[in-house]
Design an enzyme around this catalytic site. Structure first.
Site, short mmCIF file in Angstrom:
data_model
loop_
_atom_site.label_atom_id
_atom_site.label_comp_id
_atom_site.label_asym_id
_atom_site.label_seq_id
_atom_site.Cartn_x
_atom_site.Cartn_y
_atom_site.Cartn_z
N LYS A 188 -4.53 -28.95 71.82
CA LYS A 188 -4.35 -29.91 70.84
C LYS A 188 -3.01 -30.46 71.09
O LYS A 188 -2.10 -29.98 71.72
CB LYS A 188 -4.95 -29.46 69.58
CG LYS A 188 -6.47 -29.18 69.37
CD LYS A 188 -7.27 -30.11 69.88
CE LYS A 188 -8.62 -30.14 69.38
NZ LYS A 188 -9.37 -28.89 69.98
N ILE A 189 -2.80 -31.29 69.96
CA ILE A 189 -1.41 -31.80 69.99
C ILE A 189 -0.17 -30.85 69.62
O ILE A 189 0.92 -31.08 70.57
CB ILE A 189 -1.37 -32.94 68.79
CG1 ILE A 189 -2.52 -33.90 68.89
CG2 ILE A 189 0.19 -33.83 68.93
CD1 ILE A 189 -2.62 -34.96 70.22
#
Length: 386
Positions: A188-189
Site C-alpha cells: 500500500k501507499i
C-alpha cells in the site's frame, strides 16, 4: 521480476523500529497513540484507531455502526474479499452494487436505482462500504446524499487511498463517511508491515472502536457498570477482539507517514508517464472520478480485446514471462465459491464481470525506475501488436 507493488523503506524507518526495540514498550505503548494522532491530523479527522490490519478495521467499523444479523451490507464486487466479508463476520446479509464503466468504482447512479427498489421491497442496507478502488474515491458526495435520504451508514474502504483527496479535502476527513478505513500492508501507499486504521469524527464510534479492538474491555470508570476495585481493574463491556497493533508496527507507520507526500508525488508522476506512454496502445486507461485526486495505489488498464489477437490471459502470462509481475485487481467477489453458495451467479453484475475479463494491474510503486517502466510499456506494446 518487476513486482506490481512493493514497500519503500529507508534508514529512518529502520531506526524508528530499532528505537522501539530498545525502549520499554514493544506492544501497547505510546508510539501507537502518536501514530494515531499524526494520521488524524494529516487527514483532518478527530479520531483515529489503529488495529492489526485493514480487515480488522472493517470488521470493527461495521460493529460500531451496529451491523448485525438481519441487517444488510452493500459494497462493490470489484474489491478485495474483506470489503464484503466484514458484513458476514457480523452475521449480516451482503449484496453488491455494480461498477461505473469509466472509473471502475461503485456506480452511484446504479446505487440510487437499487436503493429506490430496496425501499419498496423493505430491503435497504444498514451499511454501505464504498471502496476507493486503486486510490480514487467513489462519488462520495452523491453517496453521502443517498445515505442521508435512506438512513444507512457509509464506511469508506480507503485501503488504497492514504494520501488521496476528495472535494479538496483529505480522504479520511469524515465529511462524506461516518468512518474511513486505511491499510498499511507492504504494497500500500505507506506500510507498518501489517496494520490498519479507522478514522472518524464521532466520539461514540471512536470509543466503541477502541473497546472492540481490545477484547471489548475498558479501564475507563465512566464506562464501567460498578465502581473500580482499584488501579488494576478493568471490565469487559462487550465481546471484542484482539485486533491491536504493536508499537513496533506503529513506529514504522509513523516514520513512513513522514514520506507520504514524496511517495504520492512519485506515484502520480509514474501514473502520468503511463498515460503518455500507453496512449496509442489498444488499452483503456484509468479515468478520473469527479472531485477525486487519486493516491495511485494501482495503475490498472483494460485490454481492448477486440483489437488484440492474443487473449487476456495470454497477454497477462506474456508479461509475467518477460519478468513483469503484473496482477489482477480484482476477481469479482460475487463469483467466489463462498458467495455463489449464497446465491450469486455470473451475470449478476455484468460491468464488473466485463472489467475482470480485460483488467491488468501494471507495476506502480515509488522505487519503480523510468527504465523499468519503459520495459513494461515495451513488452505490453509487443504483446498487444502480435
Amino acid at each position: 521480476m518487476i513486482p506490481y507493488g512493493r514497500q519503500s523503506l529507508d534508514q529512518a524507518d529502520i531506526d524508528a523500529v530499532v528505537a522501539v526495540l530498545q525502549s520499554d514498550w514493544l506492544t501497547q505503548g505510546p508510539t501507537i497513540e502518536r501514530f494515531e494522532q499524526a494520521m488524524a491530523a494529516r487527514c483532518q479527522a478527530d479520531f483515529a484507531v489503529a488495529v492489526c490490519n485493514a480487515t480488522a478495521a472493517l470488521h470493527i467499523a461495521c460493529l460500531a455502526a451496529g451491523l448485525g444479523p438481519g441487517d444488510r451490507l452493500w459494497t462493490t464486487p470489484n474489491t478485495f474479499l474483506a470489503s464484503a466479508n466484514c458484513g458476514r463476520y457480523c452475521g449480516a446479509e451482503v449484496d453488491f452494487v455494480d461498477i461505473d464503466p469509466l472509473t471502475w468504482n461503485l456506480d452511484a447512479v446504479v446505487l440510487a436505482a437499487k436503493l429506490e427498489q430496496a425501499e419498496r421491497d423493505g430491503t435497504l442496507p444498514k451499511v454501505l462500504v464504498a471502496v476507493a478502488f486503486s486510490g480514487q474515491s467513489c462519488d462520495m458526495r452523491r453517496i453521502a446524499e443517498l445515505a442521508e435520504r435512506y438512513n444507512f451508514t457509509v464506511i469508506e474502504d480507503a485501503s488504497h487511498a492514504v494520501g488521496a483527496s476528495y472535494a479538496g479535502r483529505p480522504v479520511g476527513c469524515g465529511e462524506f463517511a461516518a468512518m474511513t478505513v486505511f491499510s498499511f500492508h507492504p504494497v500500500k501507499i505507506i506500510t507498518s508491515a501489517e496494520g490498519g486504521m479507522v478514522l472518524t469524527n464521532r466520539p461514540h464510534l471512536a470509543e466503541r472502536l477502541q473497546r472492540l479492538r481490545s477484547h471489548g474491555m475498558t479501564r475507563d470508570a465512566q464506562q464501567m457498570t460498578e465502581p473500580s476495585h482499584g488501579p488494576w481493574y478493568y471490565q469487559q463491556i462487550e465481546l471484542g477482539f484482539n485486533y491491536r497493533i504493536t508499537d513496533l508496527q506503529a513506529a514504522l507507520g509513523l516514520s513512513q507517514l513522514d514520506k507520504l507526500d514524496e511517495f504520492i508525488a512519485r506515484r502520480r508522476e509514474l501514473a502520468a508517464r503511463y498515460d503518455r506512454l500507453l496512449a496509442y496502445l489498444p488499452v483503456t486507461l484509468p479515468s478520473p472520478q469527479h472531485e477525486a485526486e487519486s493516491a495511485w495505489h494501482l495503475y490498472v488498464i483494460r485490454l481492448q480485446t477486440e483489437r488484440i489477437s492474443l487473449s487476456h490471459r495470454q497477454v497477462f502470462e506474456g508479461l509475467r514471462a518477460a519478468g513483469i509481475g503484473v496482477n489482477l485487481h480484482y476477481i469479482p467477489v460475487h463469483l467466489q465459491p463462498y458467495y455463489r453458495d449464497l446465491g450469486f451467479a455470473e451475470g449478476d453484475f455484468p460491468e464488473a464481470e466485463r472489467y475482470y475479463a480485460q483488467a491488468i494491474s501494471l507495476p506502480l510503486y515509488p522505487l519503480l525506475s523510468d527504465e523499468q517502466q519503459d520495459h513494461v510499456v515495451e513488452q505490453l506494446r509487443r504483446l498487444t501488436e502480435e
